[in-house]
Design a protein around this motif. Structure first.
Motif, short mmCIF file in Angstrom:
data_model
loop_
_atom_site.label_atom_id
_atom_site.label_comp_id
_atom_site.label_asym_id
_atom_site.label_seq_id
_atom_site.Cartn_x
_atom_site.Cartn_y
_atom_site.Cartn_z
N SER A 79 5.61 11.28 -14.28
CA SER A 79 4.21 11.60 -14.60
C SER A 79 3.63 10.59 -15.57
O SER A 79 2.49 10.13 -15.41
CB SER A 79 4.13 13.02 -15.18
N LEU A 80 4.43 10.22 -16.59
CA LEU A 80 3.99 9.21 -17.54
C LEU A 80 3.80 7.86 -16.87
O LEU A 80 2.86 7.12 -17.18
CB LEU A 80 5.02 9.07 -18.67
N LEU A 81 4.67 7.56 -15.95
CA LEU A 81 4.64 6.26 -15.28
C LEU A 81 3.34 6.08 -14.50
O LEU A 81 2.67 5.04 -14.62
CB LEU A 81 5.84 6.14 -14.34
N ILE A 82 2.95 7.08 -13.72
CA ILE A 82 1.72 6.94 -12.94
C ILE A 82 0.50 6.95 -13.86
O ILE A 82 -0.49 6.24 -13.62
CB ILE A 82 1.61 8.05 -11.86
N THR A 83 0.57 7.70 -14.96
CA THR A 83 -0.53 7.70 -15.92
C THR A 83 -0.70 6.33 -16.56
O THR A 83 -1.82 5.81 -16.66
CB THR A 83 -0.29 8.76 -17.02
N CYS A 84 0.42 5.75 -16.98
CA CYS A 84 0.37 4.45 -17.66
C CYS A 84 -0.04 3.33 -16.71
O CYS A 84 -0.86 2.47 -17.06
CB CYS A 84 1.72 4.13 -18.29
N VAL A 85 0.50 3.32 -15.51
CA VAL A 85 0.14 2.28 -14.53
C VAL A 85 -1.32 2.42 -14.13
O VAL A 85 -2.03 1.42 -13.96
CB VAL A 85 1.07 2.36 -13.30
N GLY A 86 -1.78 3.68 -13.99
CA GLY A 86 -3.18 3.89 -13.64
C GLY A 86 -4.13 3.52 -14.75
O GLY A 86 -5.22 2.99 -14.50
N SER A 87 -3.72 3.78 -16.00
CA SER A 87 -4.58 3.47 -17.15
C SER A 87 -4.54 2.00 -17.52
O SER A 87 -5.51 1.46 -18.04
CB SER A 87 -4.16 4.30 -18.37
N HIS A 88 -3.40 1.35 -17.29
CA HIS A 88 -3.23 -0.06 -17.67
C HIS A 88 -2.72 -0.87 -16.48
O HIS A 88 -1.59 -1.36 -16.50
CB HIS A 88 -2.24 -0.17 -18.84
N PRO A 89 -3.54 -1.03 -15.44
CA PRO A 89 -3.06 -1.76 -14.26
C PRO A 89 -2.66 -3.19 -14.57
O PRO A 89 -1.80 -3.76 -13.90
CB PRO A 89 -4.27 -1.71 -13.30
#
Length: 761
Positions: A79-89
């Motif tokens: 969940s953190l991974l998709i949040t971080c990748v989505g927020s900081h592409p």
């Protein structure tokens, strides 16, 4: 007996011990999860953290999870991974490195993680979260660099994205029905990832096929929007996708030679030996979410450039606009803007940290250029003006030795290009400059700008040259943010004539010879008495004879504004007190509502701000109908006012108010969600028709004359209005085209409307 008691006590102690052990394990797990979250979120921040520290955090994070990942923690990490990748592409590389390190010791978890991210890529297209989807694509590309997936899997995935672009060559393929904006976005996802893998995959047949597909698509796609979306009329800005292709192709011709200054983040290279011990994962067949009717994709853009050798002299080490380095710098800056635009301090710190990490490059110039480009972007900016202005102020305060000088350079360039600037950008520029200098004592290039004005300038004349109009409107905006004496002290003597007179009301009924003066006197006495009430005022107005109803309304309006002229609060109070009187006098009658608006204009003839604020208030109080505002603005007596900002502020405020009313009705009337929709469409269509009529009636004039400038200003306002309400106008685009078919319509007007319809369709 004692033995039994002792046994029970031992069992109780044992149970307590197990409970305490479970509690300790739970606390340990929670602490571990919190540490993992803190470190993972920190990986995406660019706040000046050194490369060594980021690598150390990556190593510690991998070590922390090397002894196994529990079921709950697995879900939390993904969940953190998709949040971080989505927020900081732009930081997808660091998260791919993290997953690559986990892959060395936990193949099954990474396999689950890969499936999870592919599913999220599909879902993000359904939810239209384009930034997240692009982040996932770049994350998957960097998983190849981290030796997690083979090149064959990656290239197959990218080929799926380009399949619809290739279908452009086959007119019988149903995929062609998808809009160009969808294909543009798919091409951008792939093209922007090419610098990450080009060096390793150069020469592979599948990779070269992708490059050929991109080249053909870029060559065949339509880019007619560039002229319409250009900030300057005499300078055609480059389409963003065409320019990116040229930048990537230039890199390819240099055999993918790595740009200097670590512009492509490759943290995984520090762990190359470790990553080589992980097993490869093969990506399952992936399908794109299909196009849905009405889906809105990222719109086409043009590239904004103000800093170049011919604008401010040589800027050392500034990459050429056609170099990939310029794209990489701008992409990182844009990612930070989009990630932190709601938190200006965090955003400013990230941008300044990024600039500090690359001291050899003029990153501050790129930061200011990107922010201004986003602010002036056509058809509309993504966020409100204050977002960009507050961020630039924060940057200036955070780095006072570097950023303010760059901002001053940018202001000078924009001022010098005002002659060809799109009118749709004009208000944004005035609002930004006034807000910015208000934070720094209203100090700016006043004298320098004044010297560049055409001379002689008669401030009392209606000079419509762009620089003159800009300074006139800028000073008015500064007065709103300060007071007369302060601004008078700041502007040089050469601009003193641009200062409007002090904000004083003009109450003409002090002249007892004027028609209506007797009624005015009676009303003033009644309104000042302690017994004053709406009923009493209505009786006095009704009982008055010898003057017409329109003059009565004008007299009453002027009396109210005269008594409330001490401040906006006083004005609003008296308007509220006599709200029912206004409604009785003018409800549903356009002519009577026009009399109210004329009364406002008579009293506050010297104050654009009061004319705007009071009129807006009466619209919100539903005393004035939106159509009456439209009729008033396009009345022949307002012709010279059409070059002033307050008129268009009022127009757009009125339409926005009606849209809010419409939305409220839709929420209540769930059985008929489009109950008031025709009202807004009718207002907008009426606005366009009035624009066309007003412009078509203007005489054809030579370039450089006042009539020529007037026509250009009002034509620009037509384009701005179409841009602002593009979604609404799309529903009656056929009617817009029919307007152009009339023989009386001038070619410039038809061209503007037809280009707009082509853009939105």
């Amino acid at each position: 007996m004692e033995t039994k008691t002792s046994g029970r006590r031992k069992r109780q102690d044992s149970a307590d011990g197990e409970e305490e052990a479970d509690l300790r394990l739970k606390r340990t797990a929670e602490t571990k999860a919190a540490t993992v979250e803190r470190l993972m979120r920190g990986l995406g921040l660019q706040d000046g953290t050194s490369l060594e520290l980021r690598l150390a955090n990556l190593s510690y994070l991998a070590y922390l999870l090397s002894k196994g990942i529990s079921g709950e923690l697995k879900k939390h990490i993904m969940s953190l991974l998709i949040t971080c990748v989505g927020s900081h592409p732009g930081q997808a590389s660091v998260y791919a490195t993290f997953v690559g390190l986990l892959n060395v010791g936990d193949f099954d978890f990474v396999s689950e993680c890969l499936s999870f991210m592919l599913q999220k890529a599909y879902e993000s297209m359904h939810t239209r979260d384009w930034s997240k989807c692009r982040g996932v694509v770049h994350f998957l590309v960097d998983l190849y660099n981290c030796q997690v997936i083979p090149s064959s899997s990656l290239l197959n995935l990218l080929a799926v994205f380009l399949k619809e672009c290739e279908a452009l060559r086959d007119p019988d393929d149903v995929v062609v029905a998808a809009p160009q904006t969808r294909r543009d976005w798919l091409a951008y996802c792939v093209l922007s990832a090419m610098p990450l893998i080009g060096k390793d995959l150069e020469g592979e047949a599948a990779f070269e096929k992708l490059m050929v597909s991109l080249q053909i698509y870029i060559k065949k796609r339509c880019a007619m929007h560039t002229t319409m979306l250009s900030v300057w009329r005499d300078l055609k800005q480059r389409d963003y996708l065409e320019l990116l292709w040229q930048q990537v192709d230039g890199l390819r011709q240099e055999h993918w030679a790595e740009p200097e200054h670590q512009l492509i983040p490759r943290l995984y290279m520090a762990f190359d030996e470790t990553l080589s011990h992980g097993q490869m994962h093969y990506i399952r067949d992936f399908q794109l979410a299909p196009h849905e009717q009405g889906c809105r994709y990222p719109p086409p853009r043009v590239c904004f450039r103000i800093f170049s050798y011919d604008s401010v002299g040589e800027i050392h080490h500034l990459p050429s606009p056609v170099r990939i380095e310029r794209h990489l710098l701008e992409a990182q800056i844009q990612d930070m803007l989009h990630s932190f635009h709601k938190e200006r301090r965090i955003c400013a710190d990230s941008l300044l940290g990024y600039a500090a990490s690359k001291p050899q490059l003029p990153v501050y110039h790129c930061i200011v250029e990107v922010i201004l480009g986003e602010m002036l972007q056509l058809p509309t900016a993504q966020w409100i003006n204050i977002n960009y202005g507050a961020l630039l102020v924060q940057l200036c305060k955070g780095q006072p030795d570097k950023v303010p000088q760059v901002v001053v350079q940018a202001m000078d360039i924009l001022f010098n290009r005002l002659g060809s600037m799109s009118v749709a950008c004009f208000d944004r520029l005035v609002n930004w400059v006034s807000h910015h200098i208000s934070n720094f004592g209203f100090i700016c290039q006043w004298s320098k700008w004044a010297q560049s004005l055409p001379s002689p300038i008669d401030p009392s004349a209606s000079n419509l040259q762009p620089k003159v109009v800009f300074l006139r409107e800028l000073i008015k905006k500064c007065l709103r943010l300060s007071y007369q004496q302060r601004i008078a002290e700041m502007v040089p003597d050469t601009l003193a004539g641009f200062l409007p007179p002090p904000t004083l009301p003009h109450f003409k009924f002090v002249d007892e010879k004027l028609p209506g003066a007797i009624l005015s006197k009676s009303l003033l006495e009644a309104m000042r008495s302690k017994q004053s009430c709406p009923e009493m005022i209505s009786e006095i107005i009704s009982a008055t004879t010898g003057i017409g109803p329109l003059l009565k309304i004008n007299v009453f309006t002027q009396n109210c504004l005269h008594l409330g002229s001490k401040s906006f609060s006083h004005t609003f109070a008296i308007l509220s007190k006599y709200h029912s009187v206004f409604k009785d006098l003018a409800a549903g009658d356009p002519e009577k509502q026009l009399a109210i608006l004329n009364g406002i204009f008579d009293v506050w003839v010297a104050s654009d701000q009061y004319k705007f604020v009071v009129s807006e208030k009466l619209v919100k109080m539903e005393i004035i109908d939106p159509n009456s505002v439209v009729n008033w603005i396009f009345d022949p007596m307002m012709r010279q006012e059409l070059t002033k900002m307050y008129v268009w502020e009022l127009l757009h405020s009125t339409v926005r108010h009606q849209k809010r009313v419409q939305h409220a009705i839709e929420v209540v009337d769930v059985d008929d969600p489009s109950a008031s929709d025709p009202i807004v469409k009718g207002i907008l269509l009426s606005i366009v028709q009035r624009f066309v009529k007003t412009l078509s009636g203007a005489p054809v004039a030579d370039e450089g004359t006042e009539e020529h400038y007037w026509f250009q200003w009002v034509l620009g306002r037509l384009q701005e209005t179409l841009f602002i309400y593009a979604d609404d106008c799309k529903t009656f685009s056929c009617k817009l085209l029919k307007i152009c078919e009339t023989s009386e319509v001038r070619p410039e007007i038809s061209k503007t409307i037809e280009a707009f319809v082509a853009y939105i369709m």
